[in-house]
Structure formats: C-alpha cells, structure tokens
Design an enzyme around this catalytic site. Sequence first.
Site, mmCIF file in Angstrom:
data_model
loop_
_atom_site.group_PDB
_atom_site.id
_atom_site.type_symbol
_atom_site.label_atom_id
_atom_site.label_comp_id
_atom_site.label_asym_id
_atom_site.label_seq_id
_atom_site.Cartn_x
_atom_site.Cartn_y
_atom_site.Cartn_z
ATOM 1 N N ASP A 236 0.805 -1.241 -0.280
ATOM 2 C CA ASP A 236 0.020 0.160 -0.028
ATOM 3 C C ASP A 236 0.913 1.318 -0.267
ATOM 4 O OD1 ASP A 236 0.947 -0.424 2.599
ATOM 5 O OD2 ASP A 236 -0.759 -0.166 3.606
ATOM 6 N N GLU A 237 2.030 1.093 -0.071
ATOM 7 C CA GLU A 237 2.984 2.301 -0.232
ATOM 8 C C GLU A 237 3.890 2.330 -1.426
ATOM 9 O OE1 GLU A 237 5.046 3.775 3.565
ATOM 10 O OE2 GLU A 237 4.803 1.666 3.884
#
Length: 426
Positions: A144-145
């Site tokens: 998610d980054e």
Amino acid sequence: MFLHLDLDCFFVSAHRTVDKTLENIPTAVGGRSNLNIFSSQKELRKVSENGGAFVSTILTNEGKKSFKEYFVDENGRIRGIVTTASYEARAFGVKTAMSVNEALKLCPNLKMIPPNYPLYHDLSKRLCELLKKEIPLVEQFSIDEFFGDLSGYIKDEDVEEFAFKLKQKIKKELDLPISIGIAPSKYLSKLITEHAKPNGIKFVRKEHIKNFTKDIPIEEFPGIGKKYQERLKGYGIKTLGDIEGKKDLFYSWKKPGIELYNRVCGIEDNKLNLQRDKKSIGIGRSFDPIYDREELIRRVIILSRYLSFIVKKTDKNPLSYALQIRYESRIKSKNFVNVNRIFNEEDFKANIKELFLKNDNHPSHGVVQLNITVYNFSKENEHTYNIFEYENDLKKKKLGNEIQALREKYGVDIIKTASEIKKEKD
C-alpha cells in the site's frame, strides 16, 4: 522532488470499494494464521503475481465467511489480530496488532471483517499500473506504499497541483483514499506523509525542511528501530534536529550511521529501488500446540510444497534451505542445509523433512510454529551444480515445470503427494 503515496487504512478501504455499508462506521480487518492450507479438503488457492515487498503471498479469500466462521474457533474462543483499523475504529483505541477480542471490548459495535487477499492485491496492482502511467519512476515499497520521482518532469512550483490531480484520479478510478507526502528526498517524503494523513497532501519545500523536522521525535523517522532509538538516546539524541549536528558521530558508525544521517538530512537520498531483489523467500505458520510428530511432518511437507511453488514462480534457484521450529515453551530450534543442485520439489521436501527430524530437539514438547526459508540464490548458467546429479536434476526440473503449469492453472492444491493427506484416526 519526491512523492510518497500511502493508501489510508488500505484493507478496510479495499472492502469499502465493494461494500458501501462499511463507510463511516468503525471497521477493522482481522487475520488469523492461514491454517486451511493443512486441510485435506479441496480449495482453490493461488499465489500473488505482484512484485514488491509482499511478493509470493498465498491468496485466499476469507471475506465470504461470517464472523463466527472465521474468528471463532472450535472451542468458542475469539481468535485473530487486527491487521487494519479504520479511523472510526481508531477513535475507540483499536490498533493494528491488537487481538480481535480486545478490540471488541474497546468498541463493541466494531465491524470485524475476514481478509480478502485477492482483492487487496488486485487493487495494489491496478494502482501500481496507474502510477507508472503518470510518473516516470515509481518504486513499490509495500502493498500500500509507493515512491515517485518527479525530478526533471514536474517543476517544483507545480508539484502540489500534480499531486492533487493524481489523488483525484486514484479516487475516481479505484475509489481509494490516499495520503501523499512531498519533499526534496525520498525518505523525507515518507516522513511527511504521516503529517498528510488522513487522506491529505503535505508539501515541505527544501528551505523549510530543517525547521519542519527539528522537533520531530526520532522514533517517527522511517527505519529507526527500537534498539537504534535506545542507542541514539544514549547520546542525547531525541529529535531529528539533534541528528544534524552530529555528523562525525554518525559517520563513525560506517554504513548504517551514514545512511541514516543522510536520509534524515536529505543528502544523497534520491534513488528509487525500481526492482527489489529478494535475498530470501520463506513461509511459516503458527498454530495451537501439536505433539503428534506425524502431523508435524505432514505440515512440513505441505509448507515445502507451497514454498516450492513460490520459488518456481520467481524463477530462483536457492542453494540453502533453513527450518525453524518453535515450541510452546518458547524454545526454538533452527538449522540449515546447503545443496549444490538444481532446485526441485521432490528433493526440497526430502531435505526439509530431514532437517525437521534432525532438529526436533524437544520431542516431548508441543510445536506452535514452523518456518521454512530458502536463500543463497544462484543462476542455472553459473555451473555450480553437482555434475553427478545434473542430468537427473534436469529430468526432475522438467517434471516440476509440468506440475507447476497445472498448479498455475488450477491452484496450488491440484497435485499433492500421499504424505500430505491427513490420515483419519480409528
């Protein structure tokens, strides 16, 4: 200029893209050790095709299960831990890594959801593809980054507007909230993202960095672990501002100290890791104490099959295998074996089984965790293999490739050995 993009409460946000009744209520995704891989029942399981820091995850969708089916065990106990909590849930004190039982005591109305890993990986992959169309250089840092390098592409005075439009595009196409930090260097952009949350944008220009970071506690900077924090505090270093004036001290600590100092000060921190090369690949499971050694060997074989499938997908050839056994008494036993041949599932299973038999040092103790890791990767054309086994290994590799193709199409469990089938007790 660098962007750091972090999806807000990603797992919860992912579920909200397909279930709008979850909007604006305390919601959390919880996980349990995926023990259904040890079941003899047929179930379609695949492995993620995504790269990055989360490669090779076994994808199972537990999302269709009810709370009772997933979180309550056969003895009626609530099991599992919180993996992601919405901001509405955090307001009640619910946190990541908290037990589901504790979370429900803090927030009785908490909506607990079983994980849906195929959904998370699909959204992550789609976001990565979107970003690569918008930004010249993109690094996927985790599921998610992401980091983005805008140097020479977007002028500094236009970067905030660019980030705003990118954020709008992500919301429109993927329906995901995202926070974006903008800074002159990579790790400072990640630090700044924390000040953009939730669902915001924060831009700190080069001339304002020193003033912005001077009072931030060292524990907030990405990559400074607890042991390093203790070491720094021993030198009176408590904030990022304290670090800048101690260059000689950090440089005396060689590479780790130099890298940390440069990252905090934004020096030579301008390269993205565009292709993460994993140094090891592993799989493990925790469970209630098991005393039956036949059952433990069966689980070792199943874990070996899954890891073999993952290794074949990555096209790696490991020359070292390691097994760790953790007992209920917190005692651990760990050992490894070095091999000199082309990787194949048959021999890999045999090696790991032998490691278990030789290193099960406390046979009267219950085992609560098994972990298998492979590392020391080589390439087939390096000719480091045992010449006496080479031809035989090539035959095993060919057979393994055929089995791999079937598993790719029909799931990891389509072909099992007899030793993996659980024997019914009389």
